[in-house]
Design a protein around this motif. Structure first.
Motif, PDB file in Angstrom:
ATOM      1  N   MET A 529     -18.398   2.402   7.020  1.00 40.94           N
ATOM      2  CA  MET A 529     -17.278   3.207   6.522  1.00 40.94           C
ATOM      3  C   MET A 529     -16.847   2.636   5.187  1.00 40.94           C
ATOM      4  O   MET A 529     -17.392   1.622   4.728  1.00 40.94           O
ATOM      5  CB  MET A 529     -16.108   3.161   7.508  1.00 40.94           C
ATOM      6  N   PRO A 531     -13.699   0.963   3.500  1.00 39.32           N
ATOM      7  CA  PRO A 531     -12.379   0.437   3.855  1.00 39.32           C
ATOM      8  C   PRO A 531     -11.348   0.508   2.732  1.00 39.32           C
ATOM      9  O   PRO A 531     -10.149   0.340   2.993  1.00 39.32           O
ATOM     10  CB  PRO A 531     -12.680  -1.019   4.214  1.00 39.32           C
ATOM     11  N   LEU A 534      -7.541   2.724   2.400  1.00 38.65           N
ATOM     12  CA  LEU A 534      -7.185   3.084   3.768  1.00 38.65           C
ATOM     13  C   LEU A 534      -5.930   2.320   4.173  1.00 38.65           C
ATOM     14  O   LEU A 534      -5.885   1.094   4.067  1.00 38.65           O
ATOM     15  CB  LEU A 534      -8.309   2.742   4.753  1.00 38.65           C
ATOM     16  N   THR A 536      -3.197   1.684   7.398  1.00 41.90           N
ATOM     17  CA  THR A 536      -3.172   1.799   8.856  1.00 41.90           C
ATOM     18  C   THR A 536      -1.828   1.329   9.394  1.00 41.90           C
ATOM     19  O   THR A 536      -1.152   0.492   8.797  1.00 41.90           O
ATOM     20  CB  THR A 536      -4.280   0.947   9.511  1.00 41.90           C
ATOM     21  N   TYR A 612     -10.527  11.787  12.029  1.00 43.45           N
ATOM     22  CA  TYR A 612     -10.737  10.330  11.950  1.00 43.45           C
ATOM     23  C   TYR A 612     -11.982   9.968  11.143  1.00 43.45           C
ATOM     24  O   TYR A 612     -11.921   9.160  10.217  1.00 43.45           O
ATOM     25  CB  TYR A 612     -10.834   9.759  13.366  1.00 43.45           C
ATOM     26  N   THR A 615     -11.677  10.600   7.523  1.00 44.12           N
ATOM     27  CA  THR A 615     -10.746   9.678   6.864  1.00 44.12           C
ATOM     28  C   THR A 615     -11.401   8.341   6.567  1.00 44.12           C
ATOM     29  O   THR A 615     -11.261   7.799   5.464  1.00 44.12           O
ATOM     30  CB  THR A 615      -9.496   9.464   7.741  1.00 44.12           C
ATOM     31  N   ILE A 616     -12.124   7.781   7.518  1.00 41.60           N
ATOM     32  CA  ILE A 616     -12.766   6.484   7.271  1.00 41.60           C
ATOM     33  C   ILE A 616     -14.086   6.656   6.532  1.00 41.60           C
ATOM     34  O   ILE A 616     -14.711   5.680   6.140  1.00 41.60           O
ATOM     35  CB  ILE A 616     -12.994   5.708   8.577  1.00 41.60           C
ATOM     36  N   VAL A 707      -4.759   6.146  10.708  1.00 42.08           N
ATOM     37  CA  VAL A 707      -5.541   5.732   9.544  1.00 42.08           C
ATOM     38  C   VAL A 707      -5.369   6.795   8.468  1.00 42.08           C
ATOM     39  O   VAL A 707      -5.551   7.994   8.736  1.00 42.08           O
ATOM     40  CB  VAL A 707      -7.035   5.574   9.900  1.00 42.08           C
ATOM     41  N   ARG A 709      -6.254   7.982   4.442  1.00 37.87           N
ATOM     42  CA  ARG A 709      -7.014   7.850   3.195  1.00 37.87           C
ATOM     43  C   ARG A 709      -6.111   8.291   2.052  1.00 37.87           C
ATOM     44  O   ARG A 709      -5.553   9.387   2.076  1.00 37.87           O
ATOM     45  CB  ARG A 709      -8.264   8.712   3.260  1.00 37.87           C
ATOM     46  N   MET A 740      -6.435  -1.422   5.313  1.00 39.65           N
ATOM     47  CA  MET A 740      -7.670  -1.793   5.997  1.00 39.65           C
ATOM     48  C   MET A 740      -8.335  -2.985   5.307  1.00 39.65           C
ATOM     49  O   MET A 740      -8.882  -3.878   5.985  1.00 39.65           O
ATOM     50  CB  MET A 740      -8.632  -0.602   6.037  1.00 39.65           C
TER      51      MET A 740
END
Length: 882
Positions: A529, A531, A534, A536, A612, A615-616, A707, A709, A740
């Motif tokens: 992914m 990071p 990001l 969280t 999800y 987003t990652i 999470v 973005r 993240m």
């Protein structure tokens, strides 16, 4: 009182009595003059008569010394005189004094500071009754050495074992506590009724849990930690019988635990609630959510207890082949379970600090040897004036003790500061799980360790010049007043010490290189992914009527929608477990249409929202993502990772395949609709596990992570995200707001690798500096001893290049010997680093080669300076040097 003190000091000979000394001098002069007069009358000249009279008297100074010895304590007086003389000598050589004290204090500072951590984590006893009799109890699987227990397995282990006088279980929780100011997340321990009796802990206020108070039908009760009692209830003694609401359930307060109690395997829990086993998990033997702790019976060892529990595990495997297949037992000391993961780094750091201390001591020993060489003429004169070898040696011993005393004071002070600095660098969340480090400082054991180092250093610094002065060649050199033989001997001895320094520096540099490369590879590992950008945070929704599935989905959608409307937000996703957390929360699966022999196909289980993976930015390999319509009204579906597809569907198209629980109950069957690239769910240095991702909307939870973005700095968005969620409902609790990238960088795995690399690297840098300084000293001294030889060579036509080769060749042999010895030691000792390395072999040739080149170049540069000075020698000046 002052008069008496002065009289006692005079009696001890520590303060001169000027009147008595004057009277005695007058008396000696009177006797001397009478003797001179008799000799003059006998025909001698006045000069000859005076010399003969002094000879007859036995020497003026010897006579005065004998008189003083009768009126003082000679040993004490001599010690004070030696100390004063040592201080004068050290003040006359500030460069030598400062260098020696600084090097030793640095070595002691590092060693004492690291030992303080080792003492707190590995030596300090746990705050329980007879802690050495406590054992941690785990189940064991091929991929999990310390697995949690199922409640039903625990009951059987407790009933059938013959090794433990008591056995209990515990579980960490993060309940929502309802207060007058609102709801907030807290930390709690969920324990069986005998947990504190097994540990040997009694409340300081109130009572312990009664037997049977952990049964489902019993009233809910809670013990407070001392900190919770002080923080939440102001230390009031009338709190017994009051209630505290945890996750919407009232719990009656029955007691307060001691202030020094902690249980690191749960962390800083504020509340300790009784187990109240029940529910879907604890009714199934295949559901593992508890950890065990037991107190060994008298005379029973850990090994015999482990063997006993393994036999029980085998019996349970035969009795329950479906749920207990392949499950063993793992029993270890409770202290090992608590500190086992940080033991390797602490021991490596202690070893690194010890090697640095060794180099510092070797360097100082070299300086002392060099200093003794430079004072041979002084020693020769003192010896000719009647000083014994013991008297001369005692003077050097005193100087060494003065150096050690000054360095020890600075080392202890520096160690105290270093401890506070290192403690401050540990992330707060990690410190919460290491309560044994609280109050770290210069306790009795740490101070004793520092004293032991000081004593060993004092012995070394005392023996070094003592052995040198007592050697035959040194005595010969003192007698002759020359520099030849003694200087050559020192060059040979000094060269051996330099080889030791370079070899030790090589070991530290190799360790730092391996750890540094390991850290680089760890932080560059493929996460599956992206990071960056990001943000969280975790959200806890109080029950309070939110138990229905439709309500949970509505709350989650509302939160996602509100956060998505914030400026800079590109997409939002929900998951129950964030990436790069842990390989856990697993599920056992069985495939429809494939043979099954009772094996445990264990995979990571995660719940995620439709947005999800987008987003990652995890890559979809096959099939589709989830959609908002994938809810409980539709057939169950799942997305799997590439590892699961590779492991269980080799050469097949997994899309459309189905699997469920080990019994393939209809409600557990789900269909594969997509395959994503492997996302690293576990720690950075853990392997990729097969994983399944279920739609959040098909089984929503009240505890989840968000999470986000962003197109901007993610850190700036975190406060707005928290405010948005609290705006939706002030009862919603948010925690762990972090980017993240920060989460990954500050993860326990990354922190341990980073701190070990930086600390060992710092030790290695200091060792490199000390090593090349030591080499420079040997070569520079060698050049000074060979000045006449070099002058003769140049007078006979030798060119500067030949002088360079002469000096650098001598240095090259020392450097080569140090590097080769260091390489051999590094390969032998680097196996100790194996547990701290990631993606690097202990014999990594690139690291070994690179370190050898760095050390070689640094050492040659240090040797170049005296070589250059030698090549610039004027032959005439050199020939007049002797």
């Amino acid at each position: 009182m002052k008069t008496m003190r002065m009289w006692l000091l005079r009696l001890a000979g520590l303060l001169p009595n000027s009147r008595r000394e004057g009277e005695f001098s007058d008396e000696i002069e009177s006797h001397l003059q009478m003797e001179i007069d008799d000799l003059v009358r006998g025909g001698m000249t006045p000069g000859e008569a005076r010399r003969q009279a002094i000879r007859n008297l036995g020497g003026m100074e010897r006579t005065k010394l004998a008189y003083r010895d009768q009126n003082s304590v000679p040993l004490l007086e001599n010690l004070v005189q030696d100390a004063r003389f040592a201080l004068r000598q050290l003040r006359k050589n500030p460069g030598f004094t400062a260098t020696a004290i600084l090097m030793l204090s640095l070595g002691m500072c590092a060693s004492i500071a690291i030992f303080a951590f080792v003492d707190a984590a590995l030596a300090k006893p746990l705050p329980y009754r007879n802690p050495q009799r406590l054992a941690a109890v785990y189940e064991k699987l091929p991929r999990c050495e310390k697995c949690n227990l199922s409640f039903l397995d625990y009951l059987d282990w407790k009933k059938l074992n013959k090794s433990f006088s008591s056995m209990d279980v515990y579980q960490g929780r993060n309940p929502i506590v309802t207060t007058s100011s609102g709801a907030e997340k807290s930390r709690a321990g969920r324990v069986s009724d005998g947990f504190f009796r097994t540990l040997g802990i009694a409340p300081i206020l109130g009572r312990n849990f009664y037997a049977g108070e952990d049964l489902p039908a019993s009233p809910r009760t809670v013990l407070l930690s001392y900190s919770a009692w002080q923080k939440r209830f102001a230390g009031r003694t009338d709190i017994l019988g009051q209630t505290v609401t945890l996750d919407g359930e009232p719990n009656t307060i029955i007691g307060v635990l001691p202030q020094d109690f902690h249980f690191a395997l749960i962390g800083p829990a504020e509340f300790w609630v009784s187990l109240h086993a029940g529910g879907s998990c604890e009714d199934r033997r295949s559901c593992h959510n508890l950890y065990g702790v037991g107190r060994l019976k008298d005379g029973v060892s850990i090994e015999s207890a482990a063997a006993n529990m393994v036999l029980i595990a085998q019996q349970l495997e035969k009795g329950y082949p479906d749920s207990n297949r392949g499950q063993g037992a793992n029993i270890m000391q409770l202290s090992e379970a608590i500190v086992g993961e940080i033991r390797p780094i602490l021991l490596v750091l202690l070893g690194g600090a010890g090697l640095l201390l060794l180099i510092a001591c070797v360097n100082i020993a070299s300086l002392l040897l060099l200093r003794s060489e430079g004072r041979r003429r002084e020693m020769a004169v003192r010896s000719a004036l009647g000083a014994s070898s013991g008297r001369l040696i005692r003077q050097f011993v005193t100087e060494g003790l003065v150096l050690v005393a000054a360095a020890s004071a600075l080392g202890l002070l520096g160690a105290h500061w270093a401890m506070q600095l290192l403690i401050g660098l540990i992330p707060e969340y990690m410190m919460a799980d290491m309560p044994y480090l609280q109050g770290l400082g210069l306790n009795l054991r740490v101070t004793a360790f520092g004293a032991a180092i000081a004593i060993l250093a004092a012995v070394l610094f005392a023996l070094t010049p003592a052995l040198r002065l007592s050697s035959p060649d040194m005595r010969e050199g003192m007698a002759e007043g020359s520099r030849g033989s003694a200087g050559n001997t020192w060059r040979r001895l000094g060269s051996k010490l330099v080889v030791v320094e370079l070899a030790t520096a090589m070991v530290l540099l190799v360790g730092a290189g391996l750890l540094g490369k390991s850290l680089y590879l760890l932080l560059k590992v493929d996460l599956g992914m992206k990071p960056d950008h990001l943000a969280t945070l975790r959200v806890a929704i109080p029950k309070n009527g939110n138990e229905k599935m439709e309500q949970r989905i509505a709350i989650a959608r509302n939160i996602v929608g509100e956060i998505a409307s914030l400026p800079g937000v590109q997409s939002v996703g929900i998951t129950d477990v964030l990436p790069v957390s842990f390989n856990g929360n697993t599920d056992w699966i069985r495939f429809v249409g494939k043979p099954y022999n009772g094996e445990h196909n264990e995979v990571n289980g995660r719940q995620v929202s439709p947005g999800y993976f987008k987003t990652i930015q995890a890559r979809l390999l096959q099939g589709r993502y989830f959609t908002e319509s994938d809810d409980a009204s539709k057939p169950k579906i799942v997305i799997i990772n590439k590892m699961l597809a590779k492991q269980y569907f080799p050469g097949e198209d997994p899309i459309g395949k189905k699997f469920g629980d080990t019994s393939l109950t209809p409600k557990s069957i789900r269909e594969v609709v997509g395959v994503i690239d492997d996302v690293r769910d576990g720690a950075l240095d853990s392997e990729i596990w097969a994983a399944e991702y279920a739609p959040f909307n098909q089984d929503p939870d009240l505890y989840f992570a968000i999470v986000v973005r962003t197109s901007q700095d993610e850190g700036s968005l975190l406060p707005a995200m928290t405010a948005t969620i609290r705006k939706i409902d002030a009862g919603f609790v948010t925690t762990d707001t972090v980017s993240m990238m920060e989460k990954i960088s500050s993860s326990p795995t990354a922190y341990i690798h980073r701190s070990s690399a930086w600390l060992v690297g710092a030790f290695a840098a200091m060792a490199l500096l000390l090593g090349v300084v030591g080499l420079y000293g040997v070569i520079a001294y060698s050049v000074s001893q060979r000045t006449r030889e070099i002058g003769v060579r140049m007078a006979l036509g030798a060119q500067p290049g030949a002088v360079y080769r002469l000096v650098l060749l001598e240095a090259g042999w020392l450097i080569g010997a140090g590097i080769v010895s260091g390489l051999l030691c590094s390969i032998a000792l680097s196996s100790l680093l194996r547990q701290l390395l990631f993606g690097v072999k202990t014999w990594d040739w690139m690291t070994l080669t690179g370190v050898a080149i760095v050390l070689g170049i640094s050492a040659l540069l240090a040797s170049y300076l005296p070589a250059r000075r030698a090549a610039a020698v004027n032959p005439l000046d050199a020939l007049r040097a002797e």
